[in-house]
Design a protein around this motif. Structure first.
Motif, PDB file in Angstrom:
ATOM      1  N   LEU B 208       0.824  -1.213   0.000  1.00 20.04           N
ATOM      2  CA  LEU B 208       0.000   0.000   0.000  1.00 20.04           C
ATOM      3  C   LEU B 208       0.860   1.266   0.000  1.00 20.04           C
ATOM      4  CD1 LEU B 208      -2.819  -0.996   2.543  1.00 20.04           C
ATOM      5  CD2 LEU B 208      -3.207  -0.314   0.185  1.00 20.04           C
ATOM      6  N   ARG B 209       2.033   1.150   0.623  1.00 20.69           N
ATOM      7  CA  ARG B 209       2.874   2.343   0.760  1.00 20.69           C
ATOM      8  C   ARG B 209       4.074   2.318  -0.187  1.00 20.69           C
ATOM      9  NH1 ARG B 209       3.327   2.409   7.343  1.00 20.69           N
ATOM     10  NH2 ARG B 209       1.134   2.061   7.762  1.00 20.69           N
ATOM     11  N   ARG B 210       4.048   1.478  -1.184  1.00 20.86           N
ATOM     12  CA  ARG B 210       5.238   1.295  -2.041  1.00 20.86           C
ATOM     13  C   ARG B 210       5.704   2.618  -2.661  1.00 20.86           C
ATOM     14  NH1 ARG B 210       4.931   1.253  -7.349  1.00 20.86           N
ATOM     15  NH2 ARG B 210       6.684  -0.179  -7.675  1.00 20.86           N
ATOM     16  N   ASP B 211       4.754   3.483  -3.014  1.00 23.64           N
ATOM     17  CA  ASP B 211       5.135   4.734  -3.689  1.00 23.64           C
ATOM     18  C   ASP B 211       5.813   5.720  -2.741  1.00 23.64           C
ATOM     19  OD1 ASP B 211       4.144   3.772  -6.049  1.00 23.64           O
ATOM     20  OD2 ASP B 211       2.121   4.568  -5.696  1.00 23.64           O
ATOM     21  N   ASP B 212       5.658   5.492  -1.453  1.00 17.46           N
ATOM     22  CA  ASP B 212       6.308   6.389  -0.475  1.00 17.46           C
ATOM     23  C   ASP B 212       7.761   5.987  -0.216  1.00 17.46           C
ATOM     24  OD1 ASP B 212       3.857   7.582  -0.250  1.00 17.46           O
ATOM     25  OD2 ASP B 212       3.248   6.430   1.515  1.00 17.46           O
ATOM     26  N   LEU B 213       8.140   4.800  -0.666  1.00 16.31           N
ATOM     27  CA  LEU B 213       9.498   4.313  -0.373  1.00 16.31           C
ATOM     28  C   LEU B 213      10.460   4.745  -1.478  1.00 16.31           C
ATOM     29  CD1 LEU B 213       8.442   0.642   0.543  1.00 16.31           C
ATOM     30  CD2 LEU B 213       8.987   2.465   2.157  1.00 16.31           C
ATOM     31  N   PRO B 215      13.464   4.093  -4.151  1.00 11.01           N
ATOM     32  CA  PRO B 215      13.626   2.885  -4.986  1.00 11.01           C
ATOM     33  C   PRO B 215      14.549   1.823  -4.374  1.00 11.01           C
ATOM     34  CG  PRO B 215      13.766   4.851  -6.332  1.00 11.01           C
ATOM     35  CD  PRO B 215      13.682   5.309  -4.919  1.00 11.01           C
ATOM     36  N   GLU B 216      15.693   2.257  -3.858  1.00 16.04           N
ATOM     37  CA  GLU B 216      16.649   1.275  -3.304  1.00 16.04           C
ATOM     38  C   GLU B 216      16.057   0.568  -2.083  1.00 16.04           C
ATOM     39  OE1 GLU B 216      20.428   3.055  -2.519  1.00 16.04           O
ATOM     40  OE2 GLU B 216      20.608   3.767  -4.592  1.00 16.04           O
ATOM     41  N   GLY B 217      15.476   1.356  -1.224  1.00 17.67           N
ATOM     42  CA  GLY B 217      14.864   0.800  -0.010  1.00 17.67           C
ATOM     43  C   GLY B 217      13.740  -0.166  -0.360  1.00 17.67           C
ATOM     44  N   ARG B 218      12.982   0.194  -1.393  1.00 20.75           N
ATOM     45  CA  ARG B 218      11.852  -0.652  -1.803  1.00 20.75           C
ATOM     46  C   ARG B 218      12.345  -2.016  -2.287  1.00 20.75           C
ATOM     47  NH1 ARG B 218       8.273   2.558  -5.545  1.00 20.75           N
ATOM     48  NH2 ARG B 218       9.576   1.895  -7.264  1.00 20.75           N
ATOM     49  N   VAL B 219      13.405  -1.995  -3.129  1.00 22.59           N
ATOM     50  CA  VAL B 219      13.961  -3.259  -3.649  1.00 22.59           C
ATOM     51  C   VAL B 219      14.434  -4.126  -2.480  1.00 22.59           C
ATOM     52  CG1 VAL B 219      15.886  -4.230  -4.970  1.00 22.59           C
ATOM     53  CG2 VAL B 219      14.582  -2.301  -5.901  1.00 22.59           C
ATOM     54  N   GLU B 220      15.120  -3.494  -1.561  1.00 22.84           N
ATOM     55  CA  GLU B 220      15.675  -4.234  -0.417  1.00 22.84           C
ATOM     56  C   GLU B 220      14.562  -4.817   0.462  1.00 22.84           C
ATOM     57  OE1 GLU B 220      18.652  -3.307   3.265  1.00 22.84           O
ATOM     58  OE2 GLU B 220      18.723  -1.959   1.532  1.00 22.84           O
ATOM     59  N   LEU B 221      13.537  -3.987   0.694  1.00 23.22           N
ATOM     60  CA  LEU B 221      12.425  -4.413   1.559  1.00 23.22           C
ATOM     61  C   LEU B 221      11.694  -5.618   0.963  1.00 23.22           C
ATOM     62  CD1 LEU B 221      10.529  -3.850   4.031  1.00 23.22           C
ATOM     63  CD2 LEU B 221       9.164  -2.465   2.496  1.00 23.22           C
ATOM     64  N   PHE B 222      11.355  -5.516  -0.332  1.00 26.98           N
ATOM     65  CA  PHE B 222      10.602  -6.621  -0.938  1.00 26.98           C
ATOM     66  C   PHE B 222      11.463  -7.869  -1.100  1.00 26.98           C
ATOM     67  CE2 PHE B 222       7.680  -3.152  -2.208  1.00 26.98           C
ATOM     68  CZ  PHE B 222       6.551  -3.684  -1.615  1.00 26.98           C
ATOM     69  N   ALA B 223      12.805  -7.675  -1.286  1.00 26.59           N
ATOM     70  CA  ALA B 223      13.706  -8.847  -1.349  1.00 26.59           C
ATOM     71  C   ALA B 223      13.676  -9.573  -0.009  1.00 26.59           C
ATOM     72  CB  ALA B 223      15.125  -8.380  -1.690  1.00 26.59           C
ATOM     73  N   THR B 224      13.731  -8.826   1.082  1.00 22.12           N
ATOM     74  CA  THR B 224      13.711  -9.432   2.426  1.00 22.12           C
ATOM     75  C   THR B 224      12.395 -10.171   2.659  1.00 22.12           C
ATOM     76  OG1 THR B 224      14.981  -7.529   3.160  1.00 22.12           O
ATOM     77  CG2 THR B 224      14.084  -8.931   4.883  1.00 22.12           C
ATOM     78  N   MET B 225      11.326  -9.509   2.255  1.00 21.81           N
ATOM     79  CA  MET B 225       9.998 -10.117   2.468  1.00 21.81           C
ATOM     80  C   MET B 225       9.847 -11.383   1.621  1.00 21.81           C
ATOM     81  SD  MET B 225       7.265  -7.087   2.764  1.00 21.81           S
ATOM     82  CE  MET B 225       6.996  -6.319   4.328  1.00 21.81           C
ATOM     83  N   ILE B 243       9.785 -13.669 -12.022  1.00 22.70           N
ATOM     84  CA  ILE B 243       8.916 -12.872 -11.135  1.00 22.70           C
ATOM     85  C   ILE B 243       9.796 -12.051 -10.192  1.00 22.70           C
ATOM     86  CG2 ILE B 243       7.162 -12.983  -9.318  1.00 22.70           C
ATOM     87  CD1 ILE B 243       6.084 -15.469 -10.509  1.00 22.70           C
ATOM     88  N   SER B 244       9.561 -10.770 -10.177  1.00 19.28           N
ATOM     89  CA  SER B 244      10.341  -9.911  -9.260  1.00 19.28           C
ATOM     90  C   SER B 244       9.937 -10.197  -7.815  1.00 19.28           C
ATOM     91  CB  SER B 244      10.109  -8.439  -9.595  1.00 19.28           C
ATOM     92  OG  SER B 244       8.781  -8.115  -9.251  1.00 19.28           O
ATOM     93  N   ASP B 245      10.779  -9.754  -6.896  1.00 19.31           N
ATOM     94  CA  ASP B 245      10.474  -9.968  -5.467  1.00 19.31           C
ATOM     95  C   ASP B 245       9.164  -9.268  -5.096  1.00 19.31           C
ATOM     96  OD1 ASP B 245      12.669 -11.532  -4.939  1.00 19.31           O
ATOM     97  OD2 ASP B 245      13.963  -9.799  -4.481  1.00 19.31           O
ATOM     98  N   GLU B 246       8.985  -8.048  -5.639  1.00 21.00           N
ATOM     99  CA  GLU B 246       7.768  -7.302  -5.301  1.00 21.00           C
ATOM    100  C   GLU B 246       6.532  -8.017  -5.829  1.00 21.00           C
ATOM    101  OE1 GLU B 246       7.797  -3.101  -6.198  1.00 21.00           O
ATOM    102  OE2 GLU B 246       5.625  -3.029  -6.036  1.00 21.00           O
ATOM    103  N   GLN B 247       6.631  -8.549  -7.065  1.00 19.22           N
ATOM    104  CA  GLN B 247       5.490  -9.259  -7.633  1.00 19.22           C
ATOM    105  C   GLN B 247       5.203 -10.517  -6.815  1.00 19.22           C
ATOM    106  OE1 GLN B 247       3.341  -8.241  -9.949  1.00 19.22           O
ATOM    107  NE2 GLN B 247       2.201 -10.105  -9.458  1.00 19.22           N
ATOM    108  N   TYR B 248       6.276 -11.167  -6.330  1.00 14.26           N
ATOM    109  CA  TYR B 248       6.099 -12.378  -5.529  1.00 14.26           C
ATOM    110  C   TYR B 248       5.318 -12.034  -4.241  1.00 14.26           C
ATOM    111  CZ  TYR B 248       7.082 -16.492  -2.704  1.00 14.26           C
ATOM    112  OH  TYR B 248       6.933 -17.608  -1.921  1.00 14.26           O
TER     113      TYR B 248
END
Lengths: 347, 259
Positions: B208-213, B215-225, B243-248
């Motif tokens: 829901l908040r992806r647009d507030d993050l 880009p680098e932080g977003r990639v890292e966050l979704f990779a961790t998740m 499939i990207s981490d975010e899509q996963y």
């Protein structure tokens, strides 16, 4: 995780929006009367939102959804279960003639205690002045009371103060009203110190009053004293006593004294009466302020003491009658019966 | 009760259980936000006092005595009645409280009665002792629901009341038309069993908040998740290829929140 959140939101959103609309409309106009059907619909929407919240709490942890539903259910709950008394419009006339005096009578024991504390203070103050006249500086913190009473009486009777007052009677009156109301509110508020502050303030006021009275009586200026104090004091002193009564009520609810109810419930029960009493005090002090500025400060020969004393006595009697009998249901019924009897005889 | 015990007894929210058996909580306002709201209100009062002075100066042309009397009365009425009037007309809010998103409420979550508003404001006389609301502040810190003496007497609390809007969960899930993870119903069932509600909510909030993050932080966050969810249930490698981490993570959330 067994709830289809998106499907759930799509299905329920129209009901939540409708509930929000109803609540906003009622919040904007609290006196708006709802029809029976509208009330039924509101109750249905509230129960539906409550059930949705229960589902979310059980099956899903989506925080934003839960926060939204909690806020919505909270608003509806406060509206539905809130006390409905406030939809009855405030009627000042009825409040003054019925609610205020009957509230006063209902708590007359607190008033008696308030009076007893002030009288004890007055006796103490009078005794202190009689035994040790030098204590005047401590007991009376007002400059114009520090000197010799006879000198002041002579000065007042020459009209020295009257000339000064002619320029500022309205200001003086406004000052008295606001100052005395502030003191009364403070007497009430100190009830939250388990009544210790209220009792101390009533006692010190009594001490000052007793000391002034003893000082003037010793100097042989009783007529001036009564003529000066009674016109406004007949209302002002009972006002402070009623404020003390309200403060002691608050203190009694705080302390409990073996009551079965918890403190919150005790306070909830007593607060409307406390507010009624202090509002009555404010009204009384407006009158006292007017009398003190426009009447009390004029002395013989401008206004003879006999007139001033008579005025004060009448005021006090009217106040006693008002607090004792005004708004009594049985008196109202008796008067109505008598009027009806006269009317039927005349026919 | 010793001070430590009193402090630990404080809560940050007032939870209310309705007769329908549903619980909801009202987040309590802390002393700092209340103090700021009071400062804003004090500024409003000062501004109004200036206005009264100007009006009184005009009235002074007619009568100085009357002008002074009106000033004294208006000051008194305004300083005493400001909070009372606004809290009644704005359902528990003054200008300061409105700006900071605070609201006075009955401690049971019900609507305020006029007597409650009057008494909580009259008792400011004792809360403000010996100066700058020191007594009220201390009582507020020690009391369970952050109440000053006026609130205790009136049975009121001050809550944070930001108007919450319905979450737009459809913005996350509506576009997710094809979800490769749905091809394995038994793995989807296991995923629903393994993932805790808090983990699911965290993933949804991240989307829901992806647009507030950034880009680098977003990639890292979704990779961790994504790593975390992959460790719970292992899907065949060929289905995850490309499939990207975010899509996963989006697919996982889709599985968890949609049937």
């Amino acid at each position: 995780m067994i709830i289809d959140l998106q499907k759930f939101i799509v299905a329920e959103q129209p009901f939540w929006s409708e509930l929000e609309r109803v609540l906003t409309r009622q919040e904007q106009d609290p006196y708006r009367r709802m029809s029976f059907d509208e009330i039924g619909r509101l109750h249905y929407l509230y129960q539906r939102a409550s059930a949705d919240l229960a589902k979310i709490n059980t099956y899903s942890s989506e925080r934003a959804m839960r926060d939204y539903l909690e806020a919505l259910v909270g608003r509806a709950y406060s509206f539905i279960y809130g006390a409905r008394q406030e939809t009855v419009r405030f009627k000042p006339w009825r409040w003054f003639w019925r609610t205020f005096p009957s509230t006063f009578r209902r708590h007359r024991r607190a008033f008696a205690l308030s009076l007893a504390v002030m009288l004890t203070g007055a006796i103490f103050g009078a005794a202190a002045i009689v035994i040790d006249p030098e204590a005047k500086a401590v007991l009376m913190p007002f400059e114009h009371l520090q000197g010799d009473p006879s000198e002041r009486v002579a000065k007042e009777e020459r009209g020295a103060n009257e000339k000064h007052l002619t320029q500022g009677k309205s200001t003086f009156s406004a000052f008295l009203m606001t100052h005395n109301t502030r003191v009364s509110v403070f007497v009430l508020a100190l009830g939250m110190t388990w009544g210790i502050g209220t009792v101390l303030l009533l006692f010190t006021n009594g001490v000052m009053l007793g000391a002034v009275a003893a000082d003037y009586i010793r100097a042989g200026e009783s007529a001036f004293l009564v003529g000066w104090l009674l016109p406004h004091g007949a209302v002002e002193i009972p006002s402070i006593l009623v404020a003390g009564q309200a403060g002691l009520l608050l203190a009694a609810a705080l302390i409990g004294g073996g009551a079965a109810k918890p403190m919150g419930e005790r306070l909830r029960a007593v607060v409307p009466d406390v507010v009624t009493l202090i509002s009555g005090v404010a009204v009384m002090l407006v009158w006292a302020g007017l009398v003190e500025a426009f009447f009390s400060q004029y002395h013989q020969p401008t206004i003879p003491y006999a007139v001033k004393i008579a005025f004060g006595v009448v005021e006090l009697m009217l106040l006693v009658l008002f607090l004792r009998y005004s708004g009594r249901r049985e008196i109202g019924l008796a008067m109505r019966r008598r009027l009806r009897g006269r009317w039927s005889k005349s026919r | 009760m010793n001070p430590e015990a009193a402090f630990s007894a404080r809560t940050h929210a007032r939870t209310i259980r309705t007769p329908e058996g549903v619980r909801f909580s009202l987040p309590l306002a802390g002393p700092v936000s209340r103090c700021l709201a009071w400062l804003i209100d004090a500024l409003c009062l000062v501004a109004f006092a200036q206005t009264i002075q100007v009006a009184a100066a005009l009235l002074g042309i007619v009568s100085r005595d009357l002008s002074q009397a009106v000033t004294i009365l208006l000051y008194f009425i305004f300083f005493l009645g400001y909070a009372m009037a606004l809290e009644w007309y704005w359902n528990g809010q003054t200008i300061g409280k409105r700006i900071l998103g605070l609201r006075v409420m009955d401690v049971r979550g019900l609507r305020l009665r006029p007597s409650q508003i009057i008494i909580r404001n009259l008792l400011r006389a004792v809360d403000s002792l010996p100066a700058v609301y020191l007594l009220g502040g201390v009582v507020c810190l020690a009391s369970r629901y952050a109440q000053r003496l006026g609130d205790l007497a009136a049975n009121t609390i001050v809550v944070r009341s930001t108007r919450v809007t319905a979450p737009r969960i459809d913005t996350v899930l509506a576009d997710n038309r094809y979800n490769s993870l749905r091809a394995y119903p038994h793995l989807a069932a296991r995923l629903r069993q393994q993932v805790t509600p808090i983990e699911a909510d965290t993933a949804l909030q991240a989307l829901l908040r992806r647009d507030d993050l950034d880009p680098e932080g977003r990639v890292e966050l979704f990779a961790t998740m994504a790593r975390h969810f992959k460790s719970k249930v292992v899907y065949p490698e060929e289905d995850l290829a490309g499939i990207s981490d975010e899509q996963y993570v989006r697919d996982v959330v889709d599985l968890l929140f949609r049937r």
